[in-house]
Design an enzyme around this catalytic site. Structure first.
Site, PDB file in Angstrom:
ATOM      1  N   CYS A 136       1.621  -1.662   0.038  1.00  0.00           N
ATOM      2  CA  CYS A 136      -0.300  -0.027   0.014  1.00  0.00           C
ATOM      3  C   CYS A 136       0.887   1.253  -0.011  1.00  0.00           C
ATOM      4  O   CYS A 136       1.822   1.379   1.711  1.00  0.00           O
ATOM      5  CB  CYS A 136      -0.904  -0.265   0.859  1.00  0.00           C
ATOM      6  N   CYS A 139       0.005   4.547   2.399  1.00  0.00           N
ATOM      7  CA  CYS A 139      -0.431   3.765   3.191  1.00  0.00           C
ATOM      8  C   CYS A 139       0.906   4.355   3.857  1.00  0.00           C
ATOM      9  O   CYS A 139       1.902   4.832   5.092  1.00  0.00           O
ATOM     10  CB  CYS A 139      -0.414   1.885   4.258  1.00  0.00           C
ATOM     11  N   ASP A 140       2.128   3.521   3.615  1.00  0.00           N
ATOM     12  CA  ASP A 140       3.422   3.849   3.802  1.00  0.00           C
ATOM     13  C   ASP A 140       4.499   4.555   2.835  1.00  0.00           C
ATOM     14  O   ASP A 140       5.451   4.474   3.804  1.00  0.00           O
ATOM     15  CB  ASP A 140       3.877   2.172   3.545  1.00  0.00           C
TER      16      ASP A 140
END
Ligand code: FAD
Ligand code: NAP
Length: 314
Positions: A136, A139-140
């Site tokens: 992701c 997200c990261d």
């Protein structure tokens, strides 16, 4: 304390399919309960710009899903933060057990559990998950500011993730197993002309390389599928973007599945192999897998459920 809740229609999943089913089932006065699952809003909450949902030239994925949730709620859908851990579709009313301990009984069920990111299944990938290996980018990606990044895959997700990651990384290397991308042409164009992006064609990921103390990734070994030659690529972050698999574990022994785990529905409908159980969205669609098609199927599922319930009462 555990409780039992009964509803005419239980909707499992809170992506475009689930929320749209909520809108239609509510307007049919079926007073649905919708269980959101571990990812409220579904897959679109893991992306940034969405440019192909009609009525929005551009909208952020999480914002679009927030609007869908508000819409379903405003129409009367009861939205519950819970995860269904067990489902009995053999007896009526159908029974679903929530992780919270709540038991939901339902006259009809709409399954909209979507799909989940696939992994390569390599030992080194598993070892560094959460320590440099991710599925992701939204997200990261932020963790790899100014660092080299690798993305694996050749579809829309991989190309979008690679482009998004250019906002953070010093360089983004896309590793793809063929010499042609599967992604939409417009995305390919953006990728191939981006100065920070390099594509390693005809390569597969052989190994994620890193250190144990501190736990972290330092690079990857990629293998040329034509020559067998190994190339080492420096990277602090490795994003696996090789597609998604249907989230059908809950029903795998209870419903007919096909095409590698997708819930089978009667053509032109959302009826599954069990009467009173309907399926919509990526869970049942191995071809289109778009937000708008999922929303369309969510509508169909609610209408199918409404007709089926009316026939039962009749
Ligand atoms: P999902 O969105 O997958 O949602 C599934 C829902 O089910 C989740 O809320 C989850 O919590 C819930 N759930 C799962 N298991 C349980 C359980 N046991 N109990 C309760 N709930 C459960 N499509 C486009 O049209 N345009 C785009 O730009 C686009 N960009 C994308 C970018 C990325 C990075 C990804 C991964 C996908 C993208 N897609 C895009 C595809 C799109 O996101 C999907 O087609 C769509 O989200 C599918 O919707 P769905 O409702 O079927 O399921
Ligand atoms: P996808 O279209 O299935 O693409 C998966 C990619 O990963 C393919 O390029 C595939 O290679 C590669 N791959 C698969 N298994 C692999 C393996 N074991 N090793 C190496 N490479 C592997 O998946 P996706 O990109 O996640 O897209 C899923 C759906 O969501 C699609 O319908 C897509 O259109 C939709 N989506 C849409 C948007 C958008 O509209 N902007 C954005 C994201 C996703 P091959 O090409 O060789 O098969």
């Amino acid at each position: 304390m555990s409780e039992t809740r009964h509803t005419k229609v239980l909707i499992i999943g809170s992506g475009p399919a689930g929320y749209t089913a909520g809108v239609y089932a509510s307007r049919a006065m079926l007073e649905p309960i919708l269980v959101q699952g571990i990812e409220p809003g579904g897959q679109l909450t893991t992306t940034t710009e969405v440019e192909n949902y009609p009525s929005f030239v551009e909208v952020q994925g999480p914002e679009l899903m927030q609007k869908m949730e508000e819409h379903a709620r405003a129409m009367g859908t009861e939205i519950v933060a819970d995860i269904i851990v067990e489902l009995d579709l053999q007896n009526r009313p159908f029974t679903a057990k929530g992780d919270s301990g709540t038991v939901y009984t339902a006259d009809a069920v709409i399954l909209a559990t979507g799909a989940r990111a696939k992994w390569l299944g390599m030992e080194s990938e598993e070892k560094f998950k959460g320590f440099g290996v991710s599925a992701c980018a939204t997200c990261d990606g932020f963790f790899y500011r100014g660092k080299p990044i690798v993305v694996v895959g050749g579809g829309n997700t991989a190309v979008e993730e690679a482009l998004f990651l250019t906002n953070f990384g010093s360089k983004v290397t896309l590793i793809h197993r063929r010499d042609e991308l599967r992604a939409e042409k417009i995305l390919q164009q953006r990728l191939l002309k981006h100065p920070k992006v390099e594509v390693l064609w005809d390569h597969t990921l052989e190994e994620v390389v890193g250190t144990d103390m501190p736990m972290g990734v330092t690079g990857v070994k990629a293998k040329n599928v034509k020559t067998g030659e190994i190339t080492e690529v420096e990277a602090d972050g490795v994003f696996i973007a090789i597609g998604h698999a249907p989230a059908s574990e809950l029903v795998k022994d209870q419903l007919e599945l096909h095409n590698g785990g997708y819930v089978k529905v009667e053509p032109g409908s959302t009826r599954t192999s069990v009467a009173g159980v309907f399926a919509a969205g990526d869970l049942t669609d191995h071809v289109y897998r778009q937000a708008v098609t999922s929303a369309g199927m969510g509508c169909m599922a609610a209408l199918d459920a409404e007709h089926w319930l009316a026939a039962q009462e009749g």
